[in-house]
Motif scaffolding. Structure first.
Motif, PDB file in Angstrom:
ATOM      1  N   GLY A 119     -56.001  50.149 -29.125  1.00  0.00           N
ATOM      2  CA  GLY A 119     -55.506  50.233 -30.648  1.00  0.00           C
ATOM      3  C   GLY A 119     -56.085  49.296 -31.495  1.00  0.00           C
ATOM      4  N   ILE A 120     -55.939  49.611 -32.641  1.00  0.00           N
ATOM      5  CA  ILE A 120     -56.399  48.616 -33.755  1.00  0.00           C
ATOM      6  C   ILE A 120     -55.082  48.563 -34.767  1.00  0.00           C
ATOM      7  N   ASP A 121     -54.654  47.649 -35.327  1.00  0.00           N
ATOM      8  CA  ASP A 121     -53.892  47.571 -36.372  1.00  0.00           C
ATOM      9  C   ASP A 121     -53.818  46.109 -37.014  1.00  0.00           C
ATOM     10  N   ILE A 122     -53.503  46.329 -38.206  1.00  0.00           N
ATOM     11  CA  ILE A 122     -53.648  45.048 -39.085  1.00  0.00           C
ATOM     12  C   ILE A 122     -52.437  43.948 -39.017  1.00  0.00           C
ATOM     13  N   GLU A 123     -51.431  44.774 -38.521  1.00  0.00           N
ATOM     14  CA  GLU A 123     -49.910  43.734 -38.348  1.00  0.00           C
ATOM     15  C   GLU A 123     -49.642  43.087 -37.197  1.00  0.00           C
ATOM     16  N   PRO A 124     -49.620  42.054 -37.181  1.00  0.00           N
ATOM     17  CA  PRO A 124     -49.620  41.390 -35.742  1.00  0.00           C
ATOM     18  C   PRO A 124     -48.170  41.657 -35.132  1.00  0.00           C
ATOM     19  N   HIS A 125     -47.303  41.879 -35.936  1.00  0.00           N
ATOM     20  CA  HIS A 125     -45.958  42.206 -35.407  1.00  0.00           C
ATOM     21  C   HIS A 125     -45.894  43.434 -34.618  1.00  0.00           C
ATOM     22  N   PHE A 126     -46.764  44.474 -34.979  1.00  0.00           N
ATOM     23  CA  PHE A 126     -46.988  45.646 -34.194  1.00  0.00           C
ATOM     24  C   PHE A 126     -47.816  45.542 -33.065  1.00  0.00           C
ATOM     25  N   CYS A 127     -48.853  44.955 -33.119  1.00  0.00           N
ATOM     26  CA  CYS A 127     -49.659  44.452 -32.186  1.00  0.00           C
ATOM     27  C   CYS A 127     -48.749  43.679 -30.879  1.00  0.00           C
ATOM     28  N   ASP A 128     -48.228  42.801 -31.483  1.00  0.00           N
ATOM     29  CA  ASP A 128     -47.259  41.897 -30.417  1.00  0.00           C
ATOM     30  C   ASP A 128     -46.490  42.899 -29.393  1.00  0.00           C
ATOM     31  N   PHE A 129     -45.765  43.854 -30.342  1.00  0.00           N
ATOM     32  CA  PHE A 129     -44.824  44.670 -29.836  1.00  0.00           C
ATOM     33  C   PHE A 129     -45.379  45.602 -28.702  1.00  0.00           C
ATOM     34  N   VAL A 130     -46.573  46.089 -29.060  1.00  0.00           N
ATOM     35  CA  VAL A 130     -47.378  47.033 -28.366  1.00  0.00           C
ATOM     36  C   VAL A 130     -48.102  46.404 -27.061  1.00  0.00           C
ATOM     37  N   ASN A 131     -48.451  45.315 -27.241  1.00  0.00           N
ATOM     38  CA  ASN A 131     -49.161  44.598 -26.226  1.00  0.00           C
ATOM     39  C   ASN A 131     -48.105  44.158 -25.134  1.00  0.00           C
ATOM     40  N   LYS A 132     -46.986  43.488 -25.821  1.00  0.00           N
ATOM     41  CA  LYS A 132     -45.821  42.968 -24.869  1.00  0.00           C
ATOM     42  C   LYS A 132     -45.399  44.240 -23.859  1.00  0.00           C
ATOM     43  N   THR A 133     -45.257  45.432 -24.586  1.00  0.00           N
ATOM     44  CA  THR A 133     -44.539  46.605 -23.993  1.00  0.00           C
ATOM     45  C   THR A 133     -45.473  46.954 -22.731  1.00  0.00           C
ATOM     46  N   ALA A 134     -46.945  46.978 -23.124  1.00  0.00           N
ATOM     47  CA  ALA A 134     -48.227  47.500 -22.160  1.00  0.00           C
ATOM     48  C   ALA A 134     -48.156  46.509 -21.160  1.00  0.00           C
ATOM     49  N   ARG A 135     -47.996  45.209 -21.359  1.00  0.00           N
ATOM     50  CA  ARG A 135     -48.060  44.257 -20.185  1.00  0.00           C
ATOM     51  C   ARG A 135     -46.546  44.376 -19.170  1.00  0.00           C
ATOM     52  N   GLU A 136     -45.365  44.549 -20.055  1.00  0.00           N
ATOM     53  CA  GLU A 136     -44.208  44.635 -18.966  1.00  0.00           C
ATOM     54  C   GLU A 136     -44.145  45.822 -18.396  1.00  0.00           C
ATOM     55  N   ARG A 137     -44.853  47.023 -18.717  1.00  0.00           N
ATOM     56  CA  ARG A 137     -44.900  48.238 -17.913  1.00  0.00           C
ATOM     57  C   ARG A 137     -46.031  48.533 -17.276  1.00  0.00           C
ATOM     58  N   ASN A 138     -47.040  47.565 -17.216  1.00  0.00           N
ATOM     59  CA  ASN A 138     -48.391  47.671 -16.496  1.00  0.00           C
ATOM     60  C   ASN A 138     -49.129  48.888 -17.037  1.00  0.00           C
ATOM     61  N   ILE A 139     -49.069  49.065 -18.378  1.00  0.00           N
ATOM     62  CA  ILE A 139     -49.909  50.279 -18.763  1.00  0.00           C
ATOM     63  C   ILE A 139     -51.129  49.761 -19.570  1.00  0.00           C
ATOM     64  N   ASN A 140     -52.416  50.415 -19.379  1.00  0.00           N
ATOM     65  CA  ASN A 140     -53.458  49.994 -19.866  1.00  0.00           C
ATOM     66  C   ASN A 140     -53.623  50.378 -21.267  1.00  0.00           C
ATOM     67  N   VAL A 141     -53.053  49.630 -22.003  1.00  0.00           N
ATOM     68  CA  VAL A 141     -52.988  49.722 -23.397  1.00  0.00           C
ATOM     69  C   VAL A 141     -53.195  48.381 -24.083  1.00  0.00           C
ATOM     70  N   GLU A 142     -54.261  48.043 -25.100  1.00  0.00           N
ATOM     71  CA  GLU A 142     -54.454  47.057 -25.607  1.00  0.00           C
ATOM     72  C   GLU A 142     -54.672  47.226 -27.155  1.00  0.00           C
ATOM     73  N   VAL A 143     -53.751  46.515 -27.933  1.00  0.00           N
ATOM     74  CA  VAL A 143     -54.106  46.530 -29.532  1.00  0.00           C
ATOM     75  C   VAL A 143     -54.998  45.434 -29.992  1.00  0.00           C
ATOM     76  N   LYS A 144     -55.696  45.465 -30.790  1.00  0.00           N
ATOM     77  CA  LYS A 144     -56.666  44.592 -31.441  1.00  0.00           C
ATOM     78  C   LYS A 144     -56.217  44.269 -32.867  1.00  0.00           C
ATOM     79  N   GLN A 145     -55.905  43.043 -33.011  1.00  0.00           N
ATOM     80  CA  GLN A 145     -55.356  42.850 -34.526  1.00  0.00           C
ATOM     81  C   GLN A 145     -56.438  42.515 -35.479  1.00  0.00           C
ATOM     82  N   GLY A 146     -56.259  43.329 -36.388  1.00  0.00           N
ATOM     83  CA  GLY A 146     -57.411  42.780 -37.638  1.00  0.00           C
ATOM     84  C   GLY A 146     -57.550  44.114 -38.498  1.00  0.00           C
ATOM     85  N   SER A 147     -58.099  43.955 -39.517  1.00  0.00           N
ATOM     86  CA  SER A 147     -58.758  45.140 -40.627  1.00  0.00           C
ATOM     87  C   SER A 147     -59.610  46.093 -39.534  1.00  0.00           C
ATOM     88  N   ALA A 148     -59.133  47.596 -39.698  1.00  0.00           N
ATOM     89  CA  ALA A 148     -59.735  48.008 -38.735  1.00  0.00           C
ATOM     90  C   ALA A 148     -61.473  48.134 -38.840  1.00  0.00           C
TER      91      ALA A 148
END
Ligand SMILES: C[S@@+](CC[C@H](N)C(=O)[O-])C[C@H]1O[C@@H](n2cnc3c(N)ncnc32)[C@H](O)[C@@H]1O
Length: 245
Positions: A119-148
């Protein structure tokens, strides 16, 4: 208009309104329900306070709390994305504009074994939430923070290829995203306003639709109206930077 004619028109309008407002609920009641993780993401999103995040300096783009639930993809949209991802057996998926991960985790749920959603998102807060959820649930989702646009450039430089790309991001940049990649993108009809170019985002979407329609490399398979969300599906007939097709 005669009173009788006016009453008939009113009745018809009322019936149409009831039909339209009930449609989403009806369609959902007949569809396979999305999993418990997606339900909890809707709850987490509803619990967000953009006002508070802004006060704490945790939002880059200023937003009002009214937009927090309109920004999330709808269940119907995610079900449609899942249909394509399942049928096409997609493994490498890119989402431009991830927010709280509703679409990303929905797509991850049905991707081919060993797959990944980036994933890509400019907001660090949303990226942190998604990356943390992915780690906790062992799901292969990774969001990169920055302007798309910047992140897309670096993904291209690294030689990444994707077999499905969902674009749901900054409307004025859709033409720019198109230079790198495009498969399914949200909002192209912009609540019907694209037809009349009646606001700035409607103009952006109409410019984008016109550009895509005129591009000989592209087959636009469908511009379809999905409940509150709108998609345009297209495939590049010649490979673009990211195409894995
Ligand atoms: C409509 S929401 C995405 C919803 C998400 N696809 C889902 O399934 O719920 C758009 C997201 O794009 C992000 N965004 C807006 N402008 C951006 C930009 N220039 N670069 C990267 N992300 C951006 C916003 O922070 C927001 O989270």
């Amino acid at each position: 208009m005669e009173k009788a004619g006016c009453d008939d028109a009113k009745k018809e309008l009322q019936e149409t309104l009831e039909l339209v407002t009930g449609l989403n609920e009806y369609a959902q009641s007949k569809s396979t329900q999305l999993g418990s993780l997606l339900k909890s993401i809707v709850e987490e999103t509803a619990a967000l306070s953009f006002t508070k995040l802004q006060e704490e300096g945790k939002l880059i783009v200023p937003r009002s709390d009214d937009s927090k639930m309109t920004m999330i993809s709808s269940a119907s949209q995610v079900q449609l994305l899942q249909f394509f991802i399942r049928k096409l057996k997609c493994r490498n998926i890119l989402e431009i504009g991830t927010y709280m991960g509703y679409g990303a985790f929905g797509m991850a749920d049905v991707m081919a074994q060993g797959g990944k959603v980036t994933g890509i998102d400019i907001e660090p807060h949303f990226c942190d939430f998604v990356n943390k959820t992915a780690r906790e649930r062992n799901i292969n989702v990774e969001v990169k923070q920055g302007s798309a646009i910047t992140v897309l450039e670096s993904l291209a430089k690294e030689g990444n290829k994707y077999d499905f790309i969902y674009v749901d991001c900054h409307k004025p940049d859709y033409c720019e995203y198109f230079k790198t990649a495009m498969m399914a993108c949200d909002n192209v009809l912009w609540h019907g306003r694209s037809i009349k170019r009646s606001d700035y985002f409607a103009e952006c979407m109409d410019d984008f639709n016109t550009m895509v329609a005129a591009d000989p490399r592209v087959t636009t398979d469908s511009v379809c109206h999905v409940m509150t969300g709108y998609f345009l599906f297209n495939t590049m007939t010649t490979a673009n930077k990211f195409s894995n097709l």
